[in-house]
Design an enzyme around this catalytic site. Sequence first.
Site, PDB file in Angstrom:
ATOM      1  CG  ASN A 145      -0.418  -0.288   2.504  1.00 19.78           C
ATOM      2  OD1 ASN A 145       0.615  -0.942   2.615  1.00 19.78           O
ATOM      3  ND2 ASN A 145      -1.062   0.185   3.543  1.00 19.78           N
ATOM      4  CB  CYS A 156      -5.354  -1.187  -1.556  1.00 18.38           C
ATOM      5  SG  CYS A 156      -6.638  -0.285  -0.683  1.00 18.38           S
ATOM      6  CD  GLU A 158      -5.538  -5.659  -1.169  1.00 18.36           C
ATOM      7  OE1 GLU A 158      -4.956  -4.547  -1.122  1.00 18.36           O
ATOM      8  OE2 GLU A 158      -6.236  -6.092  -0.245  1.00 18.36           O
ATOM      9  CB  CYS A 192      -9.096  -4.165  -3.267  1.00 21.87           C
ATOM     10  SG  CYS A 192      -7.824  -2.920  -3.002  1.00 21.87           S
TER      11      CYS A 192
HETATM   12  N1  THU Z   1      -5.288  -1.192   2.564  1.00 16.31           N
HETATM   13  C1  THU Z   1      -4.809  -2.100   1.670  1.00 16.31           C
HETATM   14  O1  THU Z   1      -3.650  -1.999   1.227  1.00 16.31           O
HETATM   15  N2  THU Z   1      -5.618  -3.099   1.268  1.00 16.31           N
HETATM   16  C2  THU Z   1      -6.911  -3.255   1.668  1.00 16.31           C
HETATM   17  O2  THU Z   1      -7.628  -4.072   1.113  1.00 16.31           O
HETATM   18  C3  THU Z   1      -7.413  -2.457   2.782  1.00 16.31           C
HETATM   19  C4  THU Z   1      -6.643  -1.217   3.092  1.00 16.31           C
HETATM   20  C5  THU Z   1      -4.427  -0.085   2.999  1.00 16.31           C
HETATM   21  C6  THU Z   1      -4.804   1.255   2.417  1.00 16.31           C
HETATM   22  C7  THU Z   1      -4.192   2.216   3.406  1.00 16.31           C
HETATM   23  O3  THU Z   1      -2.853   2.444   3.062  1.00 16.31           O
HETATM   24  C8  THU Z   1      -4.234   1.461   4.739  1.00 16.31           C
HETATM   25  O4  THU Z   1      -4.438   0.084   4.388  1.00 16.31           O
HETATM   26  C9  THU Z   1      -5.347   1.903   5.658  1.00 16.31           C
HETATM   27  O5  THU Z   1      -6.549   1.983   4.994  1.00 16.31           O
END
Ligand code: THU
Length: 244
Positions: A145, A156, A158, A192
């Site tokens: 992320n 994110c 993903e 995502c």
């Molecule tokens: N985040 C992800 O990388 N994947 C997800 O499916 C949920 C949230 C990250 C985004 C952000 O950088 C942090 O988690 C908090 O939301």
Amino acid sequence: MLEKTLLERSHVPFSGQGSACLIEGKKGFLYPGVRLEISSFPISISSVQAAVCSCLANQDEPISVKWFGNKPELFDFWCDLFRLSEMKKQAESLSLYDPMISTSDPDILLQTLLDFAVTPASDFPVSALLEIHVNDQTAWVPGVNVEPGPWSLGLCAERVAVSRALSAGYDPSGIMKIHAPKAEFSSPCGACRQVLFETMPNYDLELFHGDGSRSRHTVFDLLPMSFLSTSLQKDLRENKPDHS
Ligand code: THU
């Protein structure tokens, strides 16, 4: 040549307007980014956002930029945020960043990848590995992320993995492993899920939870009653009978 290849990689079923971008990073890599349109338009990824986030997710610093096709959405915003200059160097003189990683132990890689997360706002690292096949060999595209400043313009883990794969010309062709060690239960967010549903609907997700347990799910099962509409597709829309 590179321009044509990158534009062909953009995924633009709704606008039909290809857009691609190259970001030069301080480490000497050239990060490609292509436009990725999603049927829920607001979660589409612009080519410059894809390239900048790929650069940041490699712990690199974006310094210059070049774009092809349609001007990337929010282009001036990203240039201002990172004080990007116009790329002067010949693209061919820099090495094109290839996100592909071959490893015999992707689960360990998923752990070590967490150190690459850029999370000044959340301190909540997430890592993702997307399976691809290159010359009949299994390989992985990593994502973490990235929080570049404004919360709504980060990506994110993903989505970094998927957009990196498409920007580099790799088709998702297997599972995605996802790890969020600080979550009670690792699970992709709704946005995502929609992106994964539209880019790798027939594959599984393997979720690595904070307590060391794992679970496996199909992308399809994680998004029941998902949003899709063929009427959004440009080519279909153009062929519609005129009722005026
Ligand atoms: N985040 C992800 O990388 N994947 C997800 O499916 C949920 C949230 C990250 C985004 C952000 O950088 C942090 O988690 C908090 O939301």
